[in-house]
Design a protein around this motif. Structure first.
Motif, PDB file in Angstrom:
ATOM      1  N   TYR A   1      44.934  42.027  49.119  1.00  0.00           N
ATOM      2  CA  TYR A   1      44.126  42.056  47.900  1.00  0.00           C
ATOM      3  C   TYR A   1      43.431  40.720  47.719  1.00  0.00           C
ATOM      4  N   VAL A   2      42.364  40.760  46.967  1.00  0.00           N
ATOM      5  CA  VAL A   2      41.621  39.542  46.631  1.00  0.00           C
ATOM      6  C   VAL A   2      41.339  39.581  45.143  1.00  0.00           C
ATOM      7  N   LEU A   3      41.559  38.476  44.466  1.00  0.00           N
ATOM      8  CA  LEU A   3      41.233  38.415  43.040  1.00  0.00           C
ATOM      9  C   LEU A   3      39.826  37.854  42.871  1.00  0.00           C
ATOM     10  N   VAL A   4      39.089  38.415  41.940  1.00  0.00           N
ATOM     11  CA  VAL A   4      37.760  37.882  41.667  1.00  0.00           C
ATOM     12  C   VAL A   4      37.624  37.546  40.195  1.00  0.00           C
ATOM     13  N   ASP A   5      36.824  36.544  39.933  1.00  0.00           N
ATOM     14  CA  ASP A   5      36.482  36.136  38.568  1.00  0.00           C
ATOM     15  C   ASP A   5      37.638  35.465  37.843  1.00  0.00           C
ATOM     16  N   ARG A   6      38.841  36.009  37.980  1.00  0.00           N
ATOM     17  CA  ARG A   6      40.008  35.393  37.336  1.00  0.00           C
ATOM     18  C   ARG A   6      41.162  35.325  38.329  1.00  0.00           C
ATOM     19  N   TYR A   7      42.149  34.517  38.021  1.00  0.00           N
ATOM     20  CA  TYR A   7      43.351  34.469  38.858  1.00  0.00           C
ATOM     21  C   TYR A   7      44.476  33.798  38.100  1.00  0.00           C
TER      22      TYR A   7
END
Lengths: 330, 330
Positions: free
Chosen positions: A146-152
């Motif tokens: 998985y990859v997180l975008v915009d937030r993490y």
DNA sequence: AATAATTGCTAAAACGATTTAGTCAAAATG
DNA sequence: CATTTTGACTAAATCGTTTTAGCAATTATT
């Protein structure tokens, strides 16, 4: 009109389906299948209109060539544009994308991740909501790409694509100050998320560097639910401090839209005196006859990088998580 | 950490996987499985964290609980909102949605439909492009469930959800006329599509009913590719007829956005004198300090009806194609 | 008491691919 | 000439469900 299977072709040619499978997967050379045989198979397959059954393929191999996209709301322009960029880049790698909106509710994140996992997506691109830590940790444990975008979440090791929220925010405020702003109100949203905290920090730092004292009463934090109501209250409170406020800084586009709409309804005169600025923008910003300035997110780039990352994780199983930070455009 | 299968459960309990399958599919009663046994299975399944493997299910049953959404561009607000409405309603029926953008190019439609078919989507919701007739006919022949939205081909029998383009357009123009407009220019887009033709006819009829003569030179047709350039040329030509034009009517929101932007850049003065109206709108329209009026599409409703239709087709295999026309909001 | 119906459950085929571990003949090697 | 290698191909297992057809044992019917 029934679908043609590998077996149909193999029977027709009097060969094994193993052979046909090898040919159809381009493994003819590697499996030392004679050129004439390979050609015969290819020809027959085309002739019979063969198309591999994906479900069978997925069942056997576990790969679905599909990635899941989980965001707050596909109808929000930011996410819609992101979805488009992700679609385009996914297509280049032969992936399709299946999406789901969470409305910033972690219960929905959990549900969506559950069903997409069941449906064998090869990987997930997620814009997480407040409270998603648990489910994200779970993904780590299960080794789901998985990859997180915009937030993490800084406390969780993840592959991440974000913009430089601190710097972007700093630059926006700095520019406002250069243009004469002295009393800058800040409306933030989902303030628990790091990216929003960074925007706040950028705001603070810019003030500090300009020698402007930070005033808590100029900062309002809102949340997703009941945004309409909340923004009204917040704006009212800010207006009560008026007219000393000369600039209102919204931490994202949605907030800005609602805020400006509110001012248009209630205090058009104030609106004409105050400067408006926001972190994010809409494509119509330059249509407005208002002194609104903004920072623009490199959405296409975010989508591209996110897809590259997830595909890399899926196909090469690279392990060291990367945090990729992109600059915002001013 | 391997996944639990039906067989694992059956072995654990010393029963057949048939039994477990029946219980898990809620067919225990129907299959006369004793209540205690059913309960035991359910308990064990939960305990072992069983989750049915979708690929196997799809392979066996042919059902994927997924619908394909094919539109011109997911990043366009109209389609983004539609996608959201479709997502919400699909979810109620336990479906997920996988999307693809065509950029109004029929070659992309064909490719997308092909791959989504391969991936076993149960049905398709399509906003077709010019030239899609062939592939749509193909769907009819193959009896693949699909619903067209926003546009359709009158010569092909399909399930369709559209708005009343004629009436909507008529009302918009009529209102403009009531407010004093006399010379109304019309910028159309993708004029080959019926829905756009209907908008044109509504425009014509409204003029006619008001006794205003139709002038061909006031009507411009544009296409998707190179829209930026085309709109410039069209606007320039219209401006050369100015200043007699008192109203510009754009047949959709994108066109309106580009047109107004152009005027802002080149002839702000003209913009202040002319009335602007469009069939479709953006959520920010009321922010503009411009006399823009518009008709609003019932996007949520379109999505809901489209999903209801496609689910009905998938699950009940109803045959008589329906054309559902929704009113537009003024 | 003999037959029929019901209850509770199961074996095995089928869905359509991929892949491992061979087979057998011909060619190459020492 | 005996052995190894290569070339061309295949049988059968496997992935994890669903579903048809049927088997015993028990209960109901006449």
């Amino acid at each position: 009109m029934k679908k043609v299977s590998l077996e149909d072709i193999s029977k027709e040619l009097g060969v094994s389906k193993t052979l046909v499978s090898f040919v159809m997967n381009g493994r003819a050379k590697e499996q030392r299948i004679s050129d004439e045989m390979a050609e015969k198979v290819l020809k027959k397959a085309k002739e019979m209109g063969y198309e591999a059954n994906y479900a069978a393929k997925v069942l056997r191999t576990g790969k679905s060539d599909t990635i899941g996209l989980i965001i707050a709301d596909i109808s929000n322009t930011f996410f819609a544009k992101l979805a488009r960029s992700i679609e385009n880049n996914a297509q280049k790698h032969k992936y399709n994308v299946i999406y789901g909106s969470t409305d910033e509710d972690t219960r929905n994140s959990v549900k969506l991740i559950e069903v997409l996992k069941k449906k064998n997506v090869d990987g997930l691109i997620i814009s997480p909501s407040i409270g998603d830590q648990k489910i994200i940790k779970q993904l780590n444990k299960e080794k789901i790409p998985y990859v997180l975008v915009d937030r993490y979440f800084p406390e969780i090791q993840s592959d991440v694509v974000v913009v430089n929220n601190f710097q972007g925010s700093y630059d926006i405020i700095n520019r406002a100050i250069e243009q004469g702003s002295k009393k800058i109100a800040f409306l933030n949203f989902n303030a628990e998320l790091v990216n929003m905290q960074d925007r706040f920090k950028g705001y603070q730092q810019a003030l500090k560097d300009a020698g402007i004292p930070y005033e808590e009463k100029l900062v309002k934090n809102l949340n997703f639910s009941n945004m309409d109501k909340e923004i009204e209250t917040a704006m009212k409170e800010l207006l009560s401090i008026s007219p000393t406020i000369d600039t209102i800084y919204f931490s994202n586009n949605q907030l800005m839209l609602l805020g400006v709409k509110y001012l248009l309804r209630t205090d058009k005169e104030f609106l004409s005196k105050v400067k408006v600025t926001s972190f994010d923008c809409y494509e119509f910003m330059d249509l407005l006859d208002l002194p609104i300035s903004y920072g623009e997110q490199p959405i296409k780039e975010i989508g591209k990088v996110a897809v590259d990352l997830i595909v890399d994780k899926i196909e090469n199983k690279h392990t060291t998580p990367k945090i990729i930070t992109l600059p915002i455009k001013n």
